[in-house]
Design a protein around this motif. Structure first.
Motif, short mmCIF file in Angstrom:
data_model
loop_
_atom_site.label_atom_id
_atom_site.label_comp_id
_atom_site.label_asym_id
_atom_site.label_seq_id
_atom_site.Cartn_x
_atom_site.Cartn_y
_atom_site.Cartn_z
N LEU A 74 0.80 -1.22 0.00
CA LEU A 74 0.00 0.00 0.00
C LEU A 74 0.83 1.27 0.00
O LEU A 74 0.50 2.22 -0.73
N ALA A 75 1.88 1.35 0.80
CA ALA A 75 2.64 2.60 0.92
C ALA A 75 3.20 3.05 -0.42
O ALA A 75 3.17 4.24 -0.75
N ASP A 76 3.70 2.11 -1.21
CA ASP A 76 4.26 2.46 -2.52
C ASP A 76 3.17 2.79 -3.53
O ASP A 76 3.33 3.67 -4.37
N ARG A 77 2.05 2.08 -3.46
CA ARG A 77 1.01 2.25 -4.48
C ARG A 77 0.10 3.45 -4.24
O ARG A 77 -0.28 4.13 -5.19
N ILE A 78 -0.28 3.69 -3.00
CA ILE A 78 -1.25 4.77 -2.75
C ILE A 78 -0.65 5.92 -1.97
O ILE A 78 -1.32 6.91 -1.70
N GLY A 79 0.62 5.81 -1.61
CA GLY A 79 1.30 6.91 -0.95
C GLY A 79 0.69 7.28 0.39
O GLY A 79 0.32 6.42 1.19
N ARG A 80 0.58 8.59 0.61
CA ARG A 80 0.13 9.11 1.91
C ARG A 80 -1.25 8.61 2.33
O ARG A 80 -1.57 8.60 3.52
N ALA A 81 -2.05 8.16 1.38
CA ALA A 81 -3.40 7.69 1.72
C ALA A 81 -3.38 6.54 2.71
O ALA A 81 -4.35 6.33 3.44
N VAL A 82 -2.26 5.80 2.78
CA VAL A 82 -2.18 4.70 3.74
C VAL A 82 -2.25 5.23 5.17
O VAL A 82 -2.74 4.54 6.07
N LEU A 83 -1.80 6.47 5.36
CA LEU A 83 -1.85 7.07 6.70
C LEU A 83 -3.25 7.55 7.05
O LEU A 83 -3.51 7.89 8.21
N GLN A 84 -4.13 7.63 6.05
CA GLN A 84 -5.54 7.94 6.34
C GLN A 84 -6.37 6.67 6.50
O GLN A 84 -7.26 6.59 7.34
N ILE A 85 -6.04 5.65 5.71
CA ILE A 85 -6.78 4.38 5.80
C ILE A 85 -6.49 3.72 7.14
O ILE A 85 -7.41 3.18 7.80
N GLY A 86 -5.24 3.74 7.59
CA GLY A 86 -4.87 3.08 8.84
C GLY A 86 -5.69 3.55 10.03
O GLY A 86 -6.30 2.73 10.73
N PRO A 87 -5.75 4.86 10.32
CA PRO A 87 -6.54 5.30 11.47
C PRO A 87 -8.04 5.05 11.30
O PRO A 87 -8.74 4.83 12.29
N LEU A 88 -8.53 5.07 10.05
CA LEU A 88 -9.94 4.76 9.84
C LEU A 88 -10.22 3.29 10.19
O LEU A 88 -11.27 2.98 10.78
N VAL A 89 -9.28 2.41 9.85
CA VAL A 89 -9.43 1.00 10.24
C VAL A 89 -9.38 0.88 11.76
O VAL A 89 -10.15 0.13 12.36
N GLN A 90 -8.48 1.63 12.39
CA GLN A 90 -8.41 1.60 13.85
C GLN A 90 -9.72 2.08 14.47
O GLN A 90 -10.19 1.52 15.47
N LEU A 91 -10.28 3.15 13.92
CA LEU A 91 -11.55 3.66 14.45
C LEU A 91 -12.65 2.62 14.30
O LEU A 91 -13.49 2.45 15.20
N ALA A 92 -12.65 1.90 13.17
CA ALA A 92 -13.64 0.85 12.98
C ALA A 92 -13.43 -0.26 14.01
O ALA A 92 -14.40 -0.80 14.57
N GLY A 93 -12.19 -0.60 14.27
CA GLY A 93 -11.90 -1.62 15.28
C GLY A 93 -12.32 -1.17 16.67
O GLY A 93 -12.86 -1.97 17.46
N ALA A 94 -12.08 0.12 17.00
CA ALA A 94 -12.50 0.63 18.30
C ALA A 94 -14.02 0.60 18.45
O ALA A 94 -14.54 0.27 19.53
N ALA A 95 -14.73 0.93 17.36
CA ALA A 95 -16.20 0.88 17.41
C ALA A 95 -16.68 -0.56 17.62
O ALA A 95 -17.59 -0.82 18.41
N LEU A 96 -16.06 -1.50 16.90
CA LEU A 96 -16.42 -2.91 17.07
C LEU A 96 -16.13 -3.38 18.49
O LEU A 96 -16.95 -4.07 19.12
N LEU A 97 -14.99 -2.98 19.02
CA LEU A 97 -14.62 -3.36 20.38
C LEU A 97 -15.60 -2.77 21.39
O LEU A 97 -15.95 -3.42 22.39
N TRP A 98 -16.06 -1.56 21.16
CA TRP A 98 -17.05 -0.92 22.05
C TRP A 98 -18.30 -1.80 22.16
O TRP A 98 -18.78 -2.06 23.26
N PHE A 99 -18.82 -2.22 21.01
CA PHE A 99 -20.05 -3.03 21.02
C PHE A 99 -19.78 -4.43 21.58
O PHE A 99 -20.66 -5.02 22.22
#
Length: 496
Positions: free
Chosen positions: A339-364
Protein backbone atom coordinates in the motif's frame (compact mmCIF):
# COMPACT_ATOMS: atom_id res chain seq x y z
CA UNK A 1 40.92 -18.99 16.44
CA UNK A 2 42.83 -15.72 16.29
CA UNK A 3 41.46 -12.76 18.21
CA UNK A 4 39.86 -10.13 15.98
CA UNK A 5 41.73 -6.94 15.29
CA UNK A 6 40.81 -4.27 17.81
CA UNK A 7 40.58 -1.58 15.17
CA UNK A 8 39.08 -1.30 11.71
CA UNK A 9 41.22 -1.06 8.58
CA UNK A 10 39.32 0.02 5.47
CA UNK A 11 42.12 -1.16 3.14
CA UNK A 12 41.88 -4.80 4.11
CA UNK A 13 38.25 -5.20 3.05
CA UNK A 14 35.17 -5.91 5.11
CA UNK A 15 35.67 -6.71 8.76
CA UNK A 16 35.38 -10.50 9.06
CA UNK A 17 33.40 -10.52 12.34
CA UNK A 18 30.88 -7.88 11.24
CA UNK A 19 27.86 -10.21 11.41
CA UNK A 20 28.47 -10.71 15.14
CA UNK A 21 28.12 -6.94 15.45
CA UNK A 22 24.64 -7.26 13.96
CA UNK A 23 23.81 -9.96 16.52
CA UNK A 24 24.89 -7.70 19.40
CA UNK A 25 22.87 -4.78 18.01
CA UNK A 26 19.74 -6.92 17.64
CA UNK A 27 20.08 -8.27 21.17
CA UNK A 28 20.29 -4.71 22.53
CA UNK A 29 17.22 -3.62 20.56
CA UNK A 30 15.23 -6.67 21.69
CA UNK A 31 16.17 -6.04 25.34
CA UNK A 32 14.75 -2.53 25.01
CA UNK A 33 11.54 -3.78 23.38
CA UNK A 34 11.06 -6.42 26.05
CA UNK A 35 11.55 -3.94 28.86
CA UNK A 36 9.14 -1.50 27.26
CA UNK A 37 6.30 -4.07 27.21
CA UNK A 38 7.15 -7.00 29.48
CA UNK A 39 6.15 -5.10 32.64
CA UNK A 40 2.60 -4.46 31.37
CA UNK A 41 1.37 -7.74 32.82
CA UNK A 42 3.09 -7.25 36.20
CA UNK A 43 0.50 -4.87 37.70
CA UNK A 44 -1.28 -7.22 40.15
CA UNK A 45 2.01 -8.88 41.11
CA UNK A 46 3.59 -5.50 41.89
CA UNK A 47 0.55 -4.46 43.90
CA UNK A 48 0.67 -7.65 45.94
CA UNK A 49 4.44 -7.61 46.46
CA UNK A 50 5.28 -3.90 46.80
CA UNK A 51 1.89 -2.28 47.38
CA UNK A 52 2.08 -0.48 44.03
CA UNK A 53 -1.09 1.47 43.25
CA UNK A 54 -2.26 2.72 39.88
CA UNK A 55 0.13 5.69 39.89
CA UNK A 56 3.08 3.51 40.85
CA UNK A 57 2.34 1.12 38.00
CA UNK A 58 2.11 4.01 35.54
CA UNK A 59 5.52 5.26 36.66
CA UNK A 60 7.10 1.80 36.43
CA UNK A 61 5.86 1.43 32.84
CA UNK A 62 5.96 5.01 31.58
CA UNK A 63 9.02 6.20 33.50
CA UNK A 64 11.27 3.92 31.46
CA UNK A 65 9.93 5.32 28.18
CA UNK A 66 10.24 8.88 29.51
CA UNK A 67 13.96 8.83 30.32
CA UNK A 68 14.69 6.73 27.25
CA UNK A 69 13.05 9.25 24.93
CA UNK A 70 14.45 12.30 26.71
CA UNK A 71 18.02 10.99 26.42
CA UNK A 72 18.12 9.39 22.96
CA UNK A 73 19.42 12.39 21.02
CA UNK A 74 22.00 13.14 23.73
CA UNK A 75 23.10 9.49 23.63
CA UNK A 76 23.72 9.78 19.90
CA UNK A 77 25.88 12.88 20.41
CA UNK A 78 27.92 11.17 23.12
CA UNK A 79 28.60 8.32 20.69
CA UNK A 80 29.81 10.78 18.06
CA UNK A 81 32.20 12.41 20.54
CA UNK A 82 33.51 9.50 22.60
CA UNK A 83 33.18 6.64 20.13
CA UNK A 84 30.15 4.46 19.44
CA UNK A 85 31.77 1.24 20.64
CA UNK A 86 32.67 2.79 24.00
CA UNK A 87 29.19 4.24 24.53
CA UNK A 88 27.55 0.99 23.40
CA UNK A 89 29.54 -1.01 25.97
CA UNK A 90 28.86 1.53 28.73
CA UNK A 91 25.17 1.65 27.88
CA UNK A 92 24.84 -2.14 27.69
CA UNK A 93 26.66 -2.65 31.00
CA UNK A 94 24.53 0.02 32.68
CA UNK A 95 21.32 -1.45 31.21
CA UNK A 96 22.20 -4.91 32.51
CA UNK A 97 23.16 -3.54 35.95
CA UNK A 98 19.97 -1.50 36.29
CA UNK A 99 17.95 -4.56 35.31
CA UNK A 100 19.48 -6.33 38.31
CA UNK A 101 18.68 -3.33 40.53
CA UNK A 102 15.06 -3.41 39.34
CA UNK A 103 14.85 -7.10 40.23
CA UNK A 104 16.22 -6.39 43.72
CA UNK A 105 14.01 -3.34 44.40
CA UNK A 106 12.66 -3.51 48.00
CA UNK A 107 9.78 -1.08 47.46
CA UNK A 108 7.86 0.67 44.69
CA UNK A 109 9.78 3.95 45.06
CA UNK A 110 13.08 2.16 44.50
CA UNK A 111 11.69 0.28 41.51
CA UNK A 112 10.52 3.52 39.90
CA UNK A 113 13.94 5.12 40.45
CA UNK A 114 15.73 2.11 38.97
CA UNK A 115 13.38 2.09 35.97
CA UNK A 116 14.21 5.74 35.31
CA UNK A 117 17.91 4.84 35.43
CA UNK A 118 17.29 1.87 33.15
CA UNK A 119 15.68 4.15 30.57
CA UNK A 120 18.67 6.48 30.78
CA UNK A 121 21.01 3.54 30.16
CA UNK A 122 18.90 2.56 27.16
CA UNK A 123 19.23 6.10 25.80
CA UNK A 124 23.02 5.73 25.88
CA UNK A 125 22.89 2.24 24.34
CA UNK A 126 20.37 2.30 21.50
CA UNK A 127 21.58 5.24 19.35
CA UNK A 128 24.98 3.60 18.82
CA UNK A 129 23.63 0.65 16.83
CA UNK A 130 22.88 2.51 13.60
CA UNK A 131 26.32 4.15 13.52
CA UNK A 132 28.14 0.89 14.27
CA UNK A 133 26.30 -0.90 11.48
CA UNK A 134 27.08 1.90 9.03
CA UNK A 135 30.75 1.71 9.98
CA UNK A 136 30.98 -2.03 9.35
CA UNK A 137 28.55 -2.68 6.48
CA UNK A 138 28.07 -0.97 3.14
CA UNK A 139 26.12 -1.19 -0.10
CA UNK A 140 23.83 -4.21 -0.61
CA UNK A 141 24.95 -5.73 2.71
CA UNK A 142 23.77 -2.68 4.62
CA UNK A 143 20.39 -2.89 2.90
CA UNK A 144 20.10 -6.55 3.93
CA UNK A 145 21.07 -5.69 7.50
CA UNK A 146 18.25 -3.19 7.88
CA UNK A 147 15.83 -5.59 6.20
CA UNK A 148 16.51 -8.02 9.06
CA UNK A 149 15.61 -5.47 11.71
CA UNK A 150 11.88 -5.18 10.99
CA UNK A 151 10.85 -8.84 11.43
CA UNK A 152 13.18 -9.45 14.39
CA UNK A 153 12.10 -6.34 16.28
CA UNK A 154 8.47 -7.03 15.44
CA UNK A 155 8.87 -10.44 17.05
CA UNK A 156 10.42 -8.80 20.11
CA UNK A 157 7.40 -6.54 20.50
CA UNK A 158 5.02 -9.51 20.24
CA UNK A 159 6.74 -11.77 22.75
CA UNK A 160 7.17 -9.10 25.46
CA UNK A 161 3.79 -9.44 27.21
CA UNK A 162 3.66 -13.19 26.51
CA UNK A 163 7.10 -13.77 28.03
CA UNK A 164 6.30 -11.50 30.96
CA UNK A 165 3.10 -13.39 31.69
CA UNK A 166 4.88 -16.76 31.44
CA UNK A 167 7.64 -15.70 33.85
CA UNK A 168 5.29 -14.17 36.42
CA UNK A 169 2.78 -17.00 36.37
CA UNK A 170 5.52 -19.62 36.42
CA UNK A 171 6.97 -17.99 39.55
CA UNK A 172 10.29 -19.74 38.93
CA UNK A 173 12.38 -20.10 42.13
CA UNK A 174 9.76 -17.95 43.85
CA UNK A 175 10.98 -14.86 41.99
CA UNK A 176 7.57 -13.75 40.69
CA UNK A 177 7.67 -10.39 38.90
CA UNK A 178 11.40 -10.00 39.58
CA UNK A 179 12.13 -12.57 36.88
CA UNK A 180 10.96 -10.16 34.16
CA UNK A 181 14.06 -8.07 34.94
CA UNK A 182 16.44 -10.90 35.76
CA UNK A 183 15.91 -12.35 32.27
CA UNK A 184 18.06 -9.45 31.01
CA UNK A 185 21.11 -10.58 32.96
CA UNK A 186 22.26 -13.62 30.92
CA UNK A 187 21.23 -11.91 27.68
CA UNK A 188 23.01 -8.67 28.57
CA UNK A 189 26.19 -10.35 29.80
CA UNK A 190 26.41 -12.51 26.66
CA UNK A 191 25.89 -9.47 24.40
CA UNK A 192 28.48 -7.53 26.39
CA UNK A 193 31.08 -10.28 25.91
CA UNK A 194 30.40 -10.48 22.17
CA UNK A 195 30.46 -6.70 21.72
CA UNK A 196 33.64 -6.23 23.78
CA UNK A 197 35.44 -8.92 21.80
CA UNK A 198 34.20 -8.39 18.27
CA UNK A 199 33.10 -4.77 17.80
CA UNK A 200 36.17 -2.98 16.42
CA UNK A 201 37.49 0.14 18.09
CA UNK A 202 37.08 3.45 16.35
CA UNK A 203 37.91 6.74 17.97
CA UNK A 204 35.21 9.33 18.38
CA UNK A 205 35.44 12.90 17.16
CA UNK A 206 36.46 15.03 20.16
CA UNK A 207 35.63 18.18 18.18
CA UNK A 208 31.93 17.28 18.51
CA UNK A 209 30.37 19.41 21.25
CA UNK A 210 27.66 17.94 23.47
CA UNK A 211 24.80 20.36 24.10
CA UNK A 212 24.17 19.61 27.78
CA UNK A 213 22.01 22.72 28.23
CA UNK A 214 19.67 21.57 25.49
CA UNK A 215 19.54 18.06 26.94
CA UNK A 216 18.66 19.46 30.37
CA UNK A 217 15.85 21.59 28.90
CA UNK A 218 14.34 18.57 27.12
CA UNK A 219 14.52 16.41 30.24
CA UNK A 220 12.93 19.12 32.41
CA UNK A 221 10.14 19.82 29.90
CA UNK A 222 9.31 16.10 29.60
CA UNK A 223 9.29 15.62 33.36
CA UNK A 224 7.05 18.65 33.88
CA UNK A 225 4.55 17.13 31.43
CA UNK A 226 4.50 13.51 32.56
CA UNK A 227 4.58 14.17 36.33
CA UNK A 228 1.16 15.90 36.52
CA UNK A 229 -0.39 13.48 34.01
CA UNK A 230 0.61 10.56 36.23
CA UNK A 231 -0.30 12.17 39.55
CA UNK A 232 -3.21 14.41 38.59
CA UNK A 233 -6.06 11.91 38.62
CA UNK A 234 -5.16 10.53 42.05
CA UNK A 235 -4.62 13.99 43.59
CA UNK A 236 -7.79 15.52 42.09
CA UNK A 237 -5.99 17.73 39.55
CA UNK A 238 -4.78 20.49 41.92
CA UNK A 239 -3.36 23.78 40.68
CA UNK A 240 0.24 22.56 40.61
CA UNK A 241 -0.58 19.96 37.94
CA UNK A 242 -1.82 22.66 35.55
CA UNK A 243 1.12 24.92 36.34
CA UNK A 244 3.53 22.06 35.58
CA UNK A 245 1.92 21.39 32.21
CA UNK A 246 2.08 25.10 31.34
CA UNK A 247 5.74 25.18 32.39
CA UNK A 248 6.37 22.14 30.17
CA UNK A 249 5.07 24.01 27.12
CA UNK A 250 7.35 26.93 28.01
CA UNK A 251 10.25 24.50 28.41
CA UNK A 252 9.80 23.04 24.92
CA UNK A 253 9.57 26.55 23.44
CA UNK A 254 12.77 27.55 25.25
CA UNK A 255 14.45 24.42 23.89
CA UNK A 256 13.59 25.37 20.30
CA UNK A 257 14.90 28.90 20.91
CA UNK A 258 18.06 27.62 22.59
CA UNK A 259 18.77 25.27 19.67
CA UNK A 260 18.57 28.14 17.18
CA UNK A 261 20.87 30.32 19.27
CA UNK A 262 23.34 27.48 19.76
CA UNK A 263 23.54 26.95 16.00
CA UNK A 264 23.80 30.70 15.36
CA UNK A 265 26.90 30.92 17.56
CA UNK A 266 28.62 28.16 15.58
CA UNK A 267 28.18 25.43 18.19
CA UNK A 268 26.47 22.10 17.57
CA UNK A 269 22.89 21.83 18.83
CA UNK A 270 21.19 18.56 19.75
CA UNK A 271 18.69 18.99 16.92
CA UNK A 272 19.50 20.45 13.51
CA UNK A 273 17.63 23.79 13.65
CA UNK A 274 16.53 23.51 10.03
CA UNK A 275 14.29 20.59 11.00
CA UNK A 276 12.18 22.78 13.26
CA UNK A 277 11.62 25.22 10.39
CA UNK A 278 10.05 22.51 8.19
CA UNK A 279 6.26 22.54 8.77
CA UNK A 280 5.77 18.96 7.55
CA UNK A 281 8.42 17.65 9.92
CA UNK A 282 7.10 19.67 12.86
CA UNK A 283 3.51 18.49 12.43
CA UNK A 284 4.89 14.99 11.87
CA UNK A 285 6.38 15.09 15.36
CA UNK A 286 2.93 15.92 16.70
CA UNK A 287 1.46 13.07 14.69
CA UNK A 288 3.97 10.57 16.10
CA UNK A 289 3.25 11.68 19.68
CA UNK A 290 -0.52 11.37 19.13
CA UNK A 291 -0.36 8.02 17.38
CA UNK A 292 2.09 6.22 19.65
CA UNK A 293 0.55 7.75 22.75
CA UNK A 294 -2.76 6.20 21.74
CA UNK A 295 -1.23 2.89 20.68
CA UNK A 296 0.85 2.31 23.83
CA UNK A 297 -1.94 3.60 26.06
CA UNK A 298 -4.62 1.32 24.65
CA UNK A 299 -2.32 -1.71 24.81
CA UNK A 300 -1.84 -0.99 28.51
CA UNK A 301 -5.60 -0.62 29.05
CA UNK A 302 -6.24 -3.94 27.30
CA UNK A 303 -3.84 -5.70 29.67
CA UNK A 304 -5.27 -3.94 32.74
CA UNK A 305 -8.82 -4.77 31.69
CA UNK A 306 -7.98 -8.46 31.33
CA UNK A 307 -6.07 -8.71 34.62
CA UNK A 308 -7.86 -6.28 36.91
CA UNK A 309 -11.30 -6.31 35.34
CA UNK A 310 -11.62 -9.94 34.27
CA UNK A 311 -9.15 -11.54 36.70
CA UNK A 312 -6.94 -13.10 34.03
CA UNK A 313 -3.67 -14.55 35.23
CA UNK A 314 -0.48 -12.86 34.06
CA UNK A 315 0.06 -15.66 31.53
CA UNK A 316 -3.44 -15.43 30.11
CA UNK A 317 -3.24 -11.63 29.94
CA UNK A 318 0.03 -11.93 27.99
CA UNK A 319 -1.62 -14.29 25.52
CA UNK A 320 -4.57 -11.89 25.37
CA UNK A 321 -2.30 -9.39 23.60
CA UNK A 322 -1.77 -11.78 20.68
CA UNK A 323 -4.79 -10.61 18.61
CA UNK A 324 -3.39 -7.07 18.73
CA UNK A 325 0.14 -8.25 17.88
CA UNK A 326 -1.01 -10.48 15.01
CA UNK A 327 -3.23 -7.74 13.62
CA UNK A 328 -0.35 -5.26 13.78
CA UNK A 329 1.94 -7.69 11.95
CA UNK A 330 -0.65 -8.22 9.19
CA UNK A 331 -1.32 -4.51 8.77
CA UNK A 332 2.39 -3.73 8.71
CA UNK A 333 3.12 -6.39 6.09
CA UNK A 334 0.33 -5.19 3.80
CA UNK A 335 1.28 -1.55 4.20
CA UNK A 336 5.02 -2.02 3.82
CA UNK A 337 4.90 -4.43 0.91
CA UNK A 338 2.02 -3.00 -1.12
CA UNK A 339 0.00 0.00 0.00
CA UNK A 340 2.64 2.60 0.92
CA UNK A 341 4.26 2.46 -2.52
CA UNK A 342 1.01 2.25 -4.48
CA UNK A 343 -1.25 4.77 -2.75
CA UNK A 344 1.30 6.91 -0.95
CA UNK A 345 0.13 9.11 1.91
CA UNK A 346 -3.40 7.69 1.72
CA UNK A 347 -2.18 4.70 3.74
CA UNK A 348 -1.85 7.07 6.70
CA UNK A 349 -5.54 7.94 6.34
CA UNK A 350 -6.78 4.38 5.80
CA UNK A 351 -4.87 3.08 8.84
CA UNK A 352 -6.54 5.30 11.47
CA UNK A 353 -9.94 4.76 9.84
CA UNK A 354 -9.43 1.00 10.24
CA UNK A 355 -8.41 1.60 13.85
CA UNK A 356 -11.55 3.66 14.45
CA UNK A 357 -13.64 0.85 12.98
CA UNK A 358 -11.90 -1.62 15.28
CA UNK A 359 -12.50 0.63 18.30
CA UNK A 360 -16.20 0.88 17.41
CA UNK A 361 -16.42 -2.91 17.07
CA UNK A 362 -14.62 -3.36 20.38
CA UNK A 363 -17.05 -0.92 22.05
CA UNK A 364 -20.05 -3.03 21.02
CA UNK A 365 -18.24 -6.26 21.96
CA UNK A 366 -17.66 -4.88 25.46
CA UNK A 367 -21.33 -3.90 25.73
CA UNK A 368 -22.51 -7.39 24.89
CA UNK A 369 -20.22 -9.29 27.26
CA UNK A 370 -21.40 -11.91 29.70
CA UNK A 371 -18.93 -11.51 32.61
CA UNK A 372 -19.57 -15.08 33.76
CA UNK A 373 -18.38 -16.63 30.49
CA UNK A 374 -15.91 -14.01 29.23
CA UNK A 375 -12.94 -15.15 27.13
CA UNK A 376 -10.45 -13.26 25.00
CA UNK A 377 -12.32 -14.50 21.93
CA UNK A 378 -15.21 -12.20 22.85
CA UNK A 379 -13.17 -9.10 22.06
CA UNK A 380 -10.49 -10.56 19.75
CA UNK A 381 -12.10 -9.36 16.47
CA UNK A 382 -12.21 -5.72 17.56
CA UNK A 383 -8.70 -5.85 19.04
CA UNK A 384 -7.31 -7.49 15.88
CA UNK A 385 -8.90 -4.88 13.59
CA UNK A 386 -7.37 -2.13 15.74
CA UNK A 387 -4.02 -3.87 15.33
CA UNK A 388 -4.35 -4.06 11.54
CA UNK A 389 -4.97 -0.32 11.33
CA UNK A 390 -2.07 0.41 13.67
CA UNK A 391 0.29 -1.79 11.66
CA UNK A 392 -0.60 0.06 8.46
CA UNK A 393 0.52 3.33 10.04
CA UNK A 394 3.57 2.01 11.88
CA UNK A 395 5.09 0.55 8.70
CA UNK A 396 4.86 3.82 6.78
CA UNK A 397 4.77 6.78 9.16
CA UNK A 398 8.50 7.46 9.55
CA UNK A 399 9.12 7.29 5.80
CA UNK A 400 6.59 10.05 5.05
CA UNK A 401 7.91 12.34 7.78
CA UNK A 402 11.52 11.79 6.70
CA UNK A 403 10.55 12.66 3.13
CA UNK A 404 10.15 16.24 4.38
CA UNK A 405 13.83 16.59 5.38
CA UNK A 406 17.03 17.00 3.38
CA UNK A 407 19.47 14.11 2.97
CA UNK A 408 22.06 15.56 5.36
CA UNK A 409 19.38 15.92 8.06
CA UNK A 410 18.26 12.28 8.10
CA UNK A 411 20.45 11.25 11.04
CA UNK A 412 19.26 14.06 13.30
CA UNK A 413 15.65 13.69 12.14
CA UNK A 414 15.58 9.94 12.81
CA UNK A 415 16.90 10.46 16.33
CA UNK A 416 14.28 13.09 17.08
CA UNK A 417 11.47 10.91 15.70
CA UNK A 418 12.54 7.97 17.87
CA UNK A 419 12.73 10.20 20.94
CA UNK A 420 9.26 11.66 20.35
CA UNK A 421 7.89 8.15 19.78
CA UNK A 422 9.17 7.03 23.18
CA UNK A 423 8.04 10.18 25.00
CA UNK A 424 4.63 9.89 23.32
CA UNK A 425 4.35 6.35 24.66
CA UNK A 426 5.16 7.58 28.17
CA UNK A 427 2.47 10.25 27.92
CA UNK A 428 0.03 7.62 26.62
CA UNK A 429 0.67 5.42 29.66
CA UNK A 430 -0.05 8.36 31.97
CA UNK A 431 -3.19 9.54 30.17
CA UNK A 432 -4.81 6.19 29.44
CA UNK A 433 -3.84 4.76 32.81
CA UNK A 434 -5.51 7.71 34.56
CA UNK A 435 -8.64 7.45 32.37
CA UNK A 436 -9.04 3.73 32.99
CA UNK A 437 -8.32 3.78 36.73
CA UNK A 438 -10.73 6.69 37.25
CA UNK A 439 -13.56 4.19 36.65
CA UNK A 440 -11.80 0.95 37.54
CA UNK A 441 -11.28 2.04 41.15
CA UNK A 442 -15.08 2.12 41.45
CA UNK A 443 -15.31 -1.36 39.94
CA UNK A 444 -16.68 -0.16 36.60
CA UNK A 445 -14.04 -1.69 34.32
CA UNK A 446 -16.11 -1.73 31.12
CA UNK A 447 -16.83 2.01 31.36
CA UNK A 448 -13.15 2.62 32.02
CA UNK A 449 -12.31 0.77 28.80
CA UNK A 450 -15.05 2.69 26.96
CA UNK A 451 -13.57 6.00 28.11
CA UNK A 452 -10.14 4.88 26.92
CA UNK A 453 -11.61 4.10 23.50
CA UNK A 454 -13.12 7.60 23.35
CA UNK A 455 -9.72 9.14 24.10
CA UNK A 456 -8.13 6.92 21.45
CA UNK A 457 -10.74 8.02 18.90
CA UNK A 458 -9.99 11.69 19.60
CA UNK A 459 -6.26 11.10 19.13
CA UNK A 460 -6.85 9.18 15.89
CA UNK A 461 -9.05 11.96 14.47
CA UNK A 462 -6.35 14.52 15.30
CA UNK A 463 -3.69 12.28 13.71
CA UNK A 464 -5.89 11.84 10.62
CA UNK A 465 -6.06 15.62 10.19
CA UNK A 466 -2.29 15.97 10.61
CA UNK A 467 -1.60 13.24 8.04
CA UNK A 468 -2.86 15.47 5.22
CA UNK A 469 0.02 17.87 5.90
CA UNK A 470 2.73 15.25 5.32
CA UNK A 471 4.49 14.63 1.97
CA UNK A 472 2.52 12.53 -0.53
CA UNK A 473 5.37 10.07 -1.06
CA UNK A 474 7.58 8.43 1.52
CA UNK A 475 11.36 8.19 1.58
CA UNK A 476 12.59 4.73 0.47
CA UNK A 477 13.46 2.39 3.34
CA UNK A 478 17.17 2.20 2.56
CA UNK A 479 17.49 6.00 2.37
CA UNK A 480 15.94 6.30 5.83
CA UNK A 481 19.07 4.64 7.20
CA UNK A 482 21.48 6.89 5.34
CA UNK A 483 22.36 4.47 2.54
CA UNK A 484 23.53 6.44 -0.47
CA UNK A 485 21.37 6.61 -3.56
CA UNK A 486 23.94 4.69 -5.62
CA UNK A 487 24.26 1.98 -3.01
CA UNK A 488 20.51 1.71 -2.70
CA UNK A 489 20.17 1.39 -6.46
CA UNK A 490 22.87 -1.30 -6.53
CA UNK A 491 21.05 -3.20 -3.78
CA UNK A 492 17.72 -3.06 -5.62
CA UNK A 493 19.42 -4.16 -8.85
CA UNK A 494 21.08 -7.09 -7.06
CA UNK A 495 17.76 -8.09 -5.51
CA UNK A 496 16.09 -8.10 -8.92
Amino acid sequence: MHSPSPTTDESTGPYRWRWLILVAMLVAEIMDLLDASIVNVAGPALEESLGAGSVGLQWVIGGYALTLGAGLVLGGRLGDRYGRRRMFLIGLAAFTATSLLCALAPDIGSLIAFRLLQGTAGAMLLPQGLGLLRENFSGPELTKVFAVFGPVLGLGGIIGPVLGGFLIEGDFFGLGWRSVFLVNLPIGVAALIVAARFVPKKAGDRSVRVDLAGAALVAAACALLVLPLNQGQQDGWPLWTWLCMAASAVGFALFALQQRRTAATGREPLVTPGLLRKPAFTVGLGGIALFFGGLVGTQLVLTLYLQVGRHFTAGDAGLGNLPLAVGTAIGGAVSGAVLADRIGRAVLQIGPLVQLAGAALLWFELDGLDPASFSIGDIAPGVAVCGIGAGMVIAALFSFILAAVDDHEIGSASGVLSAVQSIGGSIGVAVFGSVFFARAEAGDFTTGYHHALVVQACLLVAFLAISFLLPKKGRPEEEQHGITTDAAADARHAAV
